[in-house]
Every structure is written in C-alpha cells, then in structure tokens.
Design a protein around this motif. Structure first.
Motif, PDB file in Angstrom:
ATOM      1  N   PHE A  56       0.835  -1.195   0.000  1.00 18.52           N
ATOM      2  CA  PHE A  56       0.000   0.000   0.000  1.00 18.52           C
ATOM      3  C   PHE A  56       0.870   1.245   0.000  1.00 18.52           C
ATOM      4  CE2 PHE A  56      -1.777   3.572   2.309  1.00 18.52           C
ATOM      5  CZ  PHE A  56      -2.916   3.822   1.563  1.00 18.52           C
ATOM      6  N   SER A  57       1.956   1.209   0.754  1.00 23.61           N
ATOM      7  CA  SER A  57       2.854   2.360   0.843  1.00 23.61           C
ATOM      8  C   SER A  57       3.395   2.717  -0.536  1.00 23.61           C
ATOM      9  CB  SER A  57       4.016   2.063   1.791  1.00 23.61           C
ATOM     10  OG  SER A  57       3.553   1.793   3.091  1.00 23.61           O
ATOM     11  N   LEU A  58       3.736   1.685  -1.329  1.00 27.51           N
ATOM     12  CA  LEU A  58       4.243   1.921  -2.675  1.00 27.51           C
ATOM     13  C   LEU A  58       3.153   2.505  -3.563  1.00 27.51           C
ATOM     14  CD1 LEU A  58       6.333  -1.340  -3.142  1.00 27.51           C
ATOM     15  CD2 LEU A  58       7.206   0.968  -2.760  1.00 27.51           C
ATOM     16  N   ARG A  59       1.930   1.993  -3.423  1.00 28.41           N
ATOM     17  CA  ARG A  59       0.817   2.526  -4.203  1.00 28.41           C
ATOM     18  C   ARG A  59       0.552   3.969  -3.820  1.00 28.41           C
ATOM     19  NH1 ARG A  59      -3.355  -2.617  -3.696  1.00 28.41           N
ATOM     20  NH2 ARG A  59      -2.251  -3.999  -5.153  1.00 28.41           N
ATOM     21  N   VAL A 100      12.373   8.629   2.381  1.00 23.98           N
ATOM     22  CA  VAL A 100      12.483   8.593   3.844  1.00 23.98           C
ATOM     23  C   VAL A 100      11.300   7.845   4.451  1.00 23.98           C
ATOM     24  CG1 VAL A 100      12.550   9.987   5.948  1.00 23.98           C
ATOM     25  CG2 VAL A 100      13.802  10.728   3.932  1.00 23.98           C
ATOM     26  N   LEU A 101      10.102   8.073   3.907  1.00 27.69           N
ATOM     27  CA  LEU A 101       8.914   7.400   4.430  1.00 27.69           C
ATOM     28  C   LEU A 101       9.027   5.885   4.254  1.00 27.69           C
ATOM     29  CD1 LEU A 101       6.077   9.784   3.148  1.00 27.69           C
ATOM     30  CD2 LEU A 101       6.965   9.573   5.484  1.00 27.69           C
ATOM     31  N   PHE A 105       9.264   2.880   7.031  1.00 28.63           N
ATOM     32  CA  PHE A 105       8.461   1.654   7.000  1.00 28.63           C
ATOM     33  C   PHE A 105       9.348   0.445   7.258  1.00 28.63           C
ATOM     34  CE2 PHE A 105       6.570  -2.084   5.271  1.00 28.63           C
ATOM     35  CZ  PHE A 105       5.208  -1.943   5.458  1.00 28.63           C
ATOM     36  N   ASP A 106      10.496   0.409   6.592  1.00 28.34           N
ATOM     37  CA  ASP A 106      11.409  -0.726   6.751  1.00 28.34           C
ATOM     38  C   ASP A 106      11.906  -0.869   8.187  1.00 28.34           C
ATOM     39  OD1 ASP A 106      11.176  -1.431   4.109  1.00 28.34           O
ATOM     40  OD2 ASP A 106      12.987  -0.374   3.469  1.00 28.34           O
ATOM     41  N   LEU A 107      12.108   0.259   8.878  1.00 31.41           N
ATOM     42  CA  LEU A 107      12.570   0.205  10.265  1.00 31.41           C
ATOM     43  C   LEU A 107      11.466  -0.300  11.192  1.00 31.41           C
ATOM     44  CD1 LEU A 107      14.727   3.452  10.605  1.00 31.41           C
ATOM     45  CD2 LEU A 107      15.470   1.118  10.133  1.00 31.41           C
ATOM     46  N   PHE A 108      10.224   0.051  10.900  1.00 29.00           N
ATOM     47  CA  PHE A 108       9.097  -0.448  11.699  1.00 29.00           C
ATOM     48  C   PHE A 108       8.841  -1.920  11.403  1.00 29.00           C
ATOM     49  CE2 PHE A 108       8.368   3.772  12.992  1.00 29.00           C
ATOM     50  CZ  PHE A 108       7.317   3.836  13.892  1.00 29.00           C
ATOM     51  N   GLU A 160      20.554  13.244   0.964  1.00 26.20           N
ATOM     52  CA  GLU A 160      19.177  12.840   0.664  1.00 26.20           C
ATOM     53  C   GLU A 160      18.268  13.062   1.864  1.00 26.20           C
ATOM     54  OE1 GLU A 160      19.166   8.845  -0.807  1.00 26.20           O
ATOM     55  OE2 GLU A 160      20.411   9.327  -2.535  1.00 26.20           O
ATOM     56  N   MET A 161      18.763  12.759   3.051  1.00 26.69           N
ATOM     57  CA  MET A 161      17.973  12.944   4.258  1.00 26.69           C
ATOM     58  C   MET A 161      17.768  14.424   4.565  1.00 26.69           C
ATOM     59  SD  MET A 161      16.799  10.195   5.579  1.00 26.69           S
ATOM     60  CE  MET A 161      16.369  10.842   7.188  1.00 26.69           C
ATOM     61  N   VAL A 162      18.812  15.227   4.391  1.00 31.49           N
ATOM     62  CA  VAL A 162      18.701  16.665   4.642  1.00 31.49           C
ATOM     63  C   VAL A 162      17.670  17.284   3.704  1.00 31.49           C
ATOM     64  CG1 VAL A 162      19.901  18.881   4.443  1.00 31.49           C
ATOM     65  CG2 VAL A 162      21.024  16.972   5.575  1.00 31.49           C
ATOM     66  N   VAL A 163      17.717  16.928   2.435  1.00 35.90           N
ATOM     67  CA  VAL A 163      16.763  17.443   1.453  1.00 35.90           C
ATOM     68  C   VAL A 163      15.339  17.051   1.831  1.00 35.90           C
ATOM     69  CG1 VAL A 163      15.967  17.260  -0.935  1.00 35.90           C
ATOM     70  CG2 VAL A 163      18.402  17.514  -0.444  1.00 35.90           C
ATOM     71  N   ALA A 164      15.160  15.798   2.239  1.00 35.05           N
ATOM     72  CA  ALA A 164      13.836  15.307   2.619  1.00 35.05           C
ATOM     73  C   ALA A 164      13.301  16.038   3.852  1.00 35.05           C
ATOM     74  CB  ALA A 164      13.881  13.813   2.884  1.00 35.05           C
ATOM     75  N   LEU A 165      14.145  16.241   4.848  1.00 33.71           N
ATOM     76  CA  LEU A 165      13.723  16.916   6.073  1.00 33.71           C
ATOM     77  C   LEU A 165      13.402  18.386   5.815  1.00 33.71           C
ATOM     78  CD1 LEU A 165      16.257  15.337   8.592  1.00 33.71           C
ATOM     79  CD2 LEU A 165      13.813  14.850   8.373  1.00 33.71           C
ATOM     80  N   LEU A 166      14.155  19.029   4.934  1.00 31.99           N
ATOM     81  CA  LEU A 166      13.861  20.413   4.569  1.00 31.99           C
ATOM     82  C   LEU A 166      12.526  20.495   3.843  1.00 31.99           C
ATOM     83  CD1 LEU A 166      17.371  21.630   3.310  1.00 31.99           C
ATOM     84  CD2 LEU A 166      16.185  22.353   5.401  1.00 31.99           C
ATOM     85  N   GLN A 167      12.295  19.518   2.969  1.00 32.35           N
ATOM     86  CA  GLN A 167      11.036  19.472   2.231  1.00 32.35           C
ATOM     87  C   GLN A 167       9.863  19.282   3.177  1.00 32.35           C
ATOM     88  OE1 GLN A 167      10.264  20.002  -0.894  1.00 32.35           O
ATOM     89  NE2 GLN A 167       8.102  19.461  -0.661  1.00 32.35           N
TER      90      GLN A 167
END
Length: 242
Positions: A56-59, A100-101, A105-108, A160-167
């Motif tokens: 579902f996450s991918l969809r 990042v999302l 998911f993978d960590l959970f 990549e993480m910095v860009v995602a967090l700024l976004q």
C-alpha cells in the motif's frame, strides 16, 4: 457456557499480550490498548488485515507522485521552460521525502516481511516516546540515515535525508546551501576522516548536537490516552483486569 469460556480465554490471552508489549516499551497497558485502536484504524484504512502493508505504501507513493505532477503543472511531456523546471524540482523533492517514508516503513517492519504488525508498531513507536532512552533514539536515527543499510552513513545518504527533512518542513534552500550544510555536518561527524560515519561517530556527534534527533521525540506519546480519548472509551480491557 463453552462460548463464555472461550471468550474469557481470549480476553485473558489478550491481556497477557498487552502486558508483554507494555513491559518492553515506555507505554502503560492502557496506552498500548489505545494504540491498538489507532492501529486498527490505520490498518483498515490501508486495506490491511491486522497489519499495514508495504504494498500500500508503494501505491500511495505512486499516487502522491501523480498528484505532485498535476500540482506543478506538468500535465504532459510537452511542457517546457519554467513549468518543467518547477515540475522537476517538485517531483525530486517529493521523491526524497517518499524515500524517507519508505525507509521508516522498513525500520518499523522488524521482521522484514513487508508488513507492520501491531507488536512491531508498538515496539518501534516506543522509540519516539519522551521517556525512551536517548541511546535508542540515536541508534534508530542512524539506521534511518543509513539508507543503503551498509552500517555507515555516507555523504550522499546524508544529503538525501537533509533534502527530505527540509522538504517536510517546507523550507526551500538552493542546492549550494544544502551542499554547504551537508559538507559541514559530514566534516564534523566524520571524526576518523574515512569518508563515512559509523555508529560510534554518529553517537558522539548527536550527543554534541542533540537538536539533530529532536524529531525522534513525539510529546503526545507521553499520554496516549489523552491524545486519543475516543479510543479509550471503546477500550476492551481495563487496567484493573491486568
């Protein structure tokens, strides 16, 4: 009679499960049950059967990308000029956030089977509890930044993480500024100077800069029953029954 006995047995088993889950997290038994009500709503909304599926996450990611395309004005491949530039920037930014999302998911997904079960949900969410040990937050954050799961954080992963967090914070900075932030952060964290950040370096860096893991603490988790009062009203098990 048999029906009543069966129901009582199921209730006792459920009580034990809640108690076990609570014992391994900062949550109380009542809070774990409140989280179960939240989890049921989440899992049912993502077409799961007692679990949250990565499919579902991918969809959801695909749907989000399509929406971003429309929002940025790229309705077809014939768009050029500033419209295309805005579309590319918006799409790239959202892809960073989606990355990042999916990493979260993978960590959970502790069992790595493509779904998040209730126990995994509670266990992982417990890391974000205000009373959770700082060491656990630091380790979880390290794994979040280690996008390629190599056991190290490399410069590209950090960017990549910095860009995602700024976004996520709706902050738009030029690529030069972002790169400057990444270079400075990496230089400070990579104390061994080998071009990568290992868990030991990461811990040392975060302890000196605790604001880095500020997002690893969710204040409302300190009293879940207050945050989700409607879930408590339909609670199946009372604290006194434990």
């Amino acid at each position: 009679m048999g029906c009543c006995q069966s129901k009582r047995t199921k209730t006792t088993a459920w009580c034990k499960k809640l108690t076990v889950l609570a014992s391994g997290t900062p949550f109380t038994v009542s809070e774990v049950e409140a989280l179960h009500q939240l989890f049921k709503k989440l899992s049912s909304s993502v077409i799961g059967d007692g679990f949250i599926s990565k499919i579902f996450s991918l969809r959801y990611s695909e749907t989000t990308i399509r929406r971003i395309c429309l929002q940025t004005g790229a309705r077809d491949s014939s768009s050029y000029g500033h419209g295309t530039a805005a579309w590319c920037y918006g799409l790239l930014s959202k892809l960073h956030l989606l990355l990042v999302l999916l990493q979260m998911f993978d960590l959970f997904d502790v069992k790595c089977d493509g779904v998040i079960e209730f126990g995994e949900f509670v266990q992982s969410l417990g890391v974000f509890h205000p009373n959770s040990p700082v060491e656990e937050k630091i380790y979880f954050a390290f794994r979040l930044y280690d996008l390629r799961q190599t056991g190290f954080i490399e410069q590209e992963e950090l960017k990549e993480m910095v860009v995602a967090l700024l976004q996520e914070s709706d902050l738009e900075l030029s690529d030069d500024v972002v790169q400057t932030i990444v270079d400075k952060t990496f230089s400070d964290a990579d104390s061994k100077g080998d071009g990568k950040i290992d868990p030991e370096e990461w811990k040392e860096f975060v302890l000196k800069n605790p604001s880095i893991i500020k997002n690893m603490t969710l204040p409302f988790l300190k009293d879940v029953t207050m945050a989700f009062p409607s879930f408590v009203l339909i609670s199946e098990v009372g604290e006194s029954e434990m």
